[in-house]
Design a protein around this motif. Structure first.
Motif: not given
Length: 461
Positions: A49-59, A70-85
């Motif tokens: 179960d992965l939560l991937l965060a970056a400024r532009r997210g999935g775009d 990663l989904t093909g490897l059996g993981a549940t993955v979610r990409a979100e746009a977020c400025d962690v600062t």
């Protein structure tokens, strides 16, 4: 050689570090290291179960392919746009993952410049990604039951980095946060990475000259396989700060200004027999003192050309014409500082960071070094040198009589042999039967006595 981290399954991973259930947050996930870590956690550690965060997210470019992989490897993955600062945005992201079990902060940015050239904008661009982001992650997860809190830091925060004062400070802060967390009993590991292979993201703009400068410091680039092997190894140490770096101890020179201070003791230990070398500045003076003014200048020009070629990553001194401006050779501020440091170590002179800009050609710079070394004053204090200069001037006009020239040459060879045989302590050498009383030890002679000897032997009046 570390094995391929993607070749082994979860059973090979260290137990208890990565939970089989719960969410793992990876920040900076669109960067080269973020994608590498996400893939490694799934393939090697069985994270599902992965939560991937970056400024532009999935775009972001390449993110769609990573999600598919990663989904093909059996993981549940979610990409979100977020400025962690942004504390509020990060808090909202963390609230969306109530089962958060691990954090890996890989986000970072660079905007290099020498310390005196740093602008407020460069400081503001670099510091928050390591300072505010790490502090927010720490505070917002302090009450979570995390298994791992891993921060990607940099060797620059531990040893410093040329032209990276802002980046070094930011990463030193990240290291300190992890040390503070560990002291409070919270999971924490800051990885002060050495250089990675040039690729996308932060490493894309690294110039060839910078890579050569890094290599001269004994640092070798990590490839992804080595990096992930060190990632796994560091997690087993129990340390709050680890320094995964690939060192080439054979390249370390304890006397070189390019060798980091923290590595000089290690460099000295790699020298066979542990023998100490003479100070470079003293050696340079000894080589220059016997030369004429013109020859000293020429030698210093060659020295500058050779060191400039090294600093600029050029093949040899031949690529550095004595009259060509350094800026025309591609010199930037980092190269200028590197050259300054090298020449300072070799000459013992305090030289400014603006050296190559104030003295724009190798010839100009050599003249400055000549003035700074003040060799003429050093010579004035040595009576033997005074006597030799008088002798050199006299012999510029050779004797007309071939027999006389032969006699003079023989006499000079006898004196040279006598000088070379004199013990380093200054005591007299054993007399040779072939020598007469005029070959006595010269070390204790006064200027007048030396001049008199020359006058007697060579007819100087």
């Amino acid at each position: 050689t570390p094995g391929d981290p993607s070749a082994a399954g979860p059973a090979d991973a260290s137990p208890g570090v990565w939970a089989a259930t719960g969410t793992t947050l990876v920040t900076g996930a669109t960067g080269t290291l973020g994608r590498l870590v996400a893939r490694h956690l799934v393939t090697r550690h069985g994270v599902r179960d992965l939560l991937l965060a970056a400024r532009r997210g999935g775009d972001a470019p390449g993110m769609a392919d990573l999600l598919t992989e990663l989904t093909g490897l059996g993981a549940t993955v979610r990409a979100e746009a977020c400025d962690v600062t942004d504390r509020a945005a990060l808090a909202a992201l963390l609230d969306s993952a109530p089962d958060l079990r691990a954090v890996v902060h890989t986000a970072g940015t660079v905007d290099d410049a020498t310390l005196t050239a740093l602008t407020p904008a460069q400081v503001d661009a670099v510091l928050p990604v390591k300072t505010e982001a790490v502090e927010h992650l720490h505070e917002l997860t302090a009450d979570r039951d995390l298994d791992a809190f891993v921060v990607f830091s940099s060797l620059a925060g531990t040893m410093g980095g040329a032209g990276q004062a802002n980046y070094a400070a930011a990463n030193a802060f990240a290291d300190a946060v992890c040390a503070r967390r560990a002291a409070a009993g919270l999971p924490a590991l800051s990885l002060a990475w050495g250089p990675w292979q040039r690729g996308e993201g932060m490493t894309a703009g690294v110039a060839d000259s910078d890579l050569k400068r890094i290599a001269r410091a004994g640092l070798r680039q990590l490839d992804p396989r080595e990096g992930m092997a060190l990632f796994d190894a560091a997690l087993t140490t129990g340390a709050s700060v680890a320094v995964p770096v690939r060192l080439d101890t054979a390249a370390l020179d304890p006397g070189s200004p390019t060798t980091p201070v923290l590595l000089r003791a290690l460099a000295a230990g790699t020298r066979k027999g542990g023998t100490e070398q003479a100070a470079p500045a003293a050696g340079l003076r000894e080589r220059l003192l016997p030369l004429s003014e013109a020859d000293r200048t020429a030698a210093l020009v060659e020295l500058v050309r050779a060191e400039a070629a090294t600093a600029a990553g050029l093949p040899s001194a031949d690529a550095v014409p004595s009259g060509r401006p350094f800026q025309n050779l591609g010199f930037d501020s980092l190269m200028a500082v590197d050259l300054r440091n090298r020449l300072s170590a070799l000459t013992g002179l305090r030289l400014p960071a603006t050296l190559v800009f104030d003295h724009p050609t190798p010839k100009d710079l050599a003249e400055l070094l000549h003035q700074g070394l003040d060799l003429a004053s050093a010579q004035a204090l040595d009576p033997a040198v005074i006597a030799l200069e008088a002798l050199e001037e006299t012999l510029r006009t050779p004797a007309a009589d071939p027999a006389r020239r032969s006699s003079l040459a023989l006499r000079l060879r006898v004196l040279l042999t006598k000088l070379e045989e004199t013990p380093a302590t200054g005591g007299p050498a054993a007399a040779s039967p072939a020598e007469d009383d005029t070959d006595a030890d010269l070390s204790g002679a006064s200027t007048e006595e030396l001049l008199s000897l020359i006058g007697d032997e060579f007819g100087i009046r």
